[in-house]
Write a protein that holds these residues in place. Sequence first.
Motif, PDB file in Angstrom:
ATOM      1  N   GLY A  71       0.800  -1.208   0.000  1.00 18.87           N
ATOM      2  CA  GLY A  71       0.000   0.000   0.000  1.00 18.87           C
ATOM      3  C   GLY A  71       0.835   1.262   0.000  1.00 18.87           C
ATOM      4  N   LEU A  72       0.558   2.154   0.959  1.00 22.64           N
ATOM      5  CA  LEU A  72       1.266   3.430   1.035  1.00 22.64           C
ATOM      6  C   LEU A  72       2.747   3.240   1.359  1.00 22.64           C
ATOM      7  CD1 LEU A  72      -1.360   5.657   2.895  1.00 22.64           C
ATOM      8  CD2 LEU A  72      -0.800   5.636   0.457  1.00 22.64           C
ATOM      9  N   LYS A  73       3.069   2.178   2.096  1.00 27.46           N
ATOM     10  CA  LYS A  73       4.478   1.908   2.394  1.00 27.46           C
ATOM     11  C   LYS A  73       5.260   1.631   1.109  1.00 27.46           C
ATOM     12  CE  LYS A  73       4.007   0.057   7.091  1.00 27.46           C
ATOM     13  NZ  LYS A  73       4.243  -1.125   7.957  1.00 27.46           N
ATOM     14  N   LEU A  74       4.649   0.884   0.198  1.00 25.10           N
ATOM     15  CA  LEU A  74       5.306   0.596  -1.077  1.00 25.10           C
ATOM     16  C   LEU A  74       5.483   1.870  -1.887  1.00 25.10           C
ATOM     17  CD1 LEU A  74       6.382  -1.352  -3.233  1.00 25.10           C
ATOM     18  CD2 LEU A  74       4.029  -1.620  -4.036  1.00 25.10           C
ATOM     19  N   LEU A 117      11.069   7.132  -2.262  1.00 29.77           N
ATOM     20  CA  LEU A 117      12.382   7.251  -1.628  1.00 29.77           C
ATOM     21  C   LEU A 117      13.475   6.710  -2.533  1.00 29.77           C
ATOM     22  CD1 LEU A 117      14.157   7.887   0.822  1.00 29.77           C
ATOM     23  CD2 LEU A 117      13.594   5.617   1.726  1.00 29.77           C
ATOM     24  N   SER A 118      13.213   5.581  -3.193  1.00 30.77           N
ATOM     25  CA  SER A 118      14.211   4.981  -4.087  1.00 30.77           C
ATOM     26  C   SER A 118      14.528   5.904  -5.253  1.00 30.77           C
ATOM     27  CB  SER A 118      13.698   3.637  -4.606  1.00 30.77           C
ATOM     28  OG  SER A 118      13.492   2.724  -3.555  1.00 30.77           O
ATOM     29  N   VAL A 119      13.480   6.479  -5.851  1.00 28.18           N
ATOM     30  CA  VAL A 119      13.695   7.406  -6.974  1.00 28.18           C
ATOM     31  C   VAL A 119      14.495   8.622  -6.512  1.00 28.18           C
ATOM     32  CG1 VAL A 119      12.551   8.965  -8.590  1.00 28.18           C
ATOM     33  CG2 VAL A 119      11.659   6.652  -8.245  1.00 28.18           C
ATOM     34  N   SER A 120      14.192   9.122  -5.307  1.00 28.74           N
ATOM     35  CA  SER A 120      14.921  10.279  -4.770  1.00 28.74           C
ATOM     36  C   SER A 120      16.395   9.947  -4.553  1.00 28.74           C
ATOM     37  CB  SER A 120      14.282  10.742  -3.461  1.00 28.74           C
ATOM     38  OG  SER A 120      12.931  11.101  -3.652  1.00 28.74           O
ATOM     39  N   LEU A 121      16.651   8.757  -4.011  1.00 29.87           N
ATOM     40  CA  LEU A 121      18.042   8.338  -3.788  1.00 29.87           C
ATOM     41  C   LEU A 121      18.781   8.157  -5.111  1.00 29.87           C
ATOM     42  CD1 LEU A 121      17.574   5.747  -0.893  1.00 29.87           C
ATOM     43  CD2 LEU A 121      18.635   8.002  -0.747  1.00 29.87           C
TER      44      LEU A 121
END
Length: 434
Positions: free
Chosen positions: A222-225, A231-235
């Motif tokens: 859900g929202l965690k995914l 977050l992954s895209v930002s990193l």
Amino acid sequence: MIDLVKIITIAWGTAWLIAAIKQLSQGTKSTVWFIMIIWYTFFIVPLILDLSLGSPHYGGYKGLRIAANDSNANLIYCLYMCVVPLVFYLFGRAKKVHIEQSSTKPHKLLIAVLQILMISPIVVACFSPHPELYLKYGSIIAEMENFPEAEQFNKIVSLCTLVSVAAVGILLMLRPRLTVFSFVPYLPWLFLAVWLNGKRAVFIMALVLIVYAYYQKGKIKGLKLLGALILSVSLMAGFSNFYQNELRYEQMGITDSDDIYKNVRVDFGRDDRTKMTIYAELHPQTMKILDYRGQSLLFDLTFFVPRSMWPDKPWPYAVYFTSAMFMMPPDYLGFGMTTSWLEEAIANFGWFGMLIGPLFIALLCRIGDSLQSRLLKSLSLLVAGLFLVVHLAAFMPLFLIWFASVFTSAFIRLRARKRVSTVKAQPVDRYITV
């Protein structure tokens, strides 16, 4: 007209992206939905940039420039991108997708092998002719022309870094319990793999495999995914910016915003490569990438044959593509433009490649899911994702490991089914005598 077609293609691709995120948020285990997100990032986002920031000027990359300005190549590219997610959806999903739930712990020998592979990059790097080049991030890439012997050895180190990241992903999947901090002990080895490799692809691989492991273990939904993906895209964006500033902009003297934009698009987009391959199909008299159909596939099949024994051995597709990009006869220029399987399939199979390309990636996902193995699911995601962003020669050992794992798993399952069938077929005595 072309802008309208691009808008329709973006809308179509975005609909599939939303469907993928929705499916994943609901807990589906199909690997192909992750692949859909990777495809969107490298093939649809460039179209969004075309409409918002404009097409890059491409500078001396004449082949890319010609293809980017060709209306027919752009039109066919958009049609191709409309076909790709359909093929993924129709052929990439297995009937039964789940991870085996076994109460037994993974074999100690398997864990030991994976741990050895995990630490292998730092061990192998110590035997480099110039190990000091690895003390500074990216130095081996920037200085490889001055140290040819270190450049050759670095191919082994790079291979070990890929295997190391894959091993970490599999170790996470094999853990009986996965907590928020379970990946922390592996961070030093991931850091070393990224540092020694000197390229962004390894960093992206590490992020994808960590998120994938936690998702498959049911820890993020859900929202965690959605938060994990953001977050992954930002990193990835932050690391890419660091990489460009450290290894590209200063050394190449890039300060102009147009040059920076071109550099980002050439690095991350795979649309321009695909358009150029399509252009070569439309105008074979003007541009020719391969000398004959299947030429780069012949290299893949005979990669183990030394070039000293076969001087006319074909090159990987990236070599032919790079030469064509500069409008030069095929030759190894010392470097190669990063290509993907989706355009390489067109060059090898003609227009049929528009079906063969995405179909092959879809089947990789389907096979990995259908065998219901934690190890195979991780490898399938990694291999299928790599086919979308680089050519096979760059990760051939990983593909061979995947292939061997599939063959072994299928053989074991077949033996188990035969054993069960034999037991069921045995006659049962109706009467018992004492």
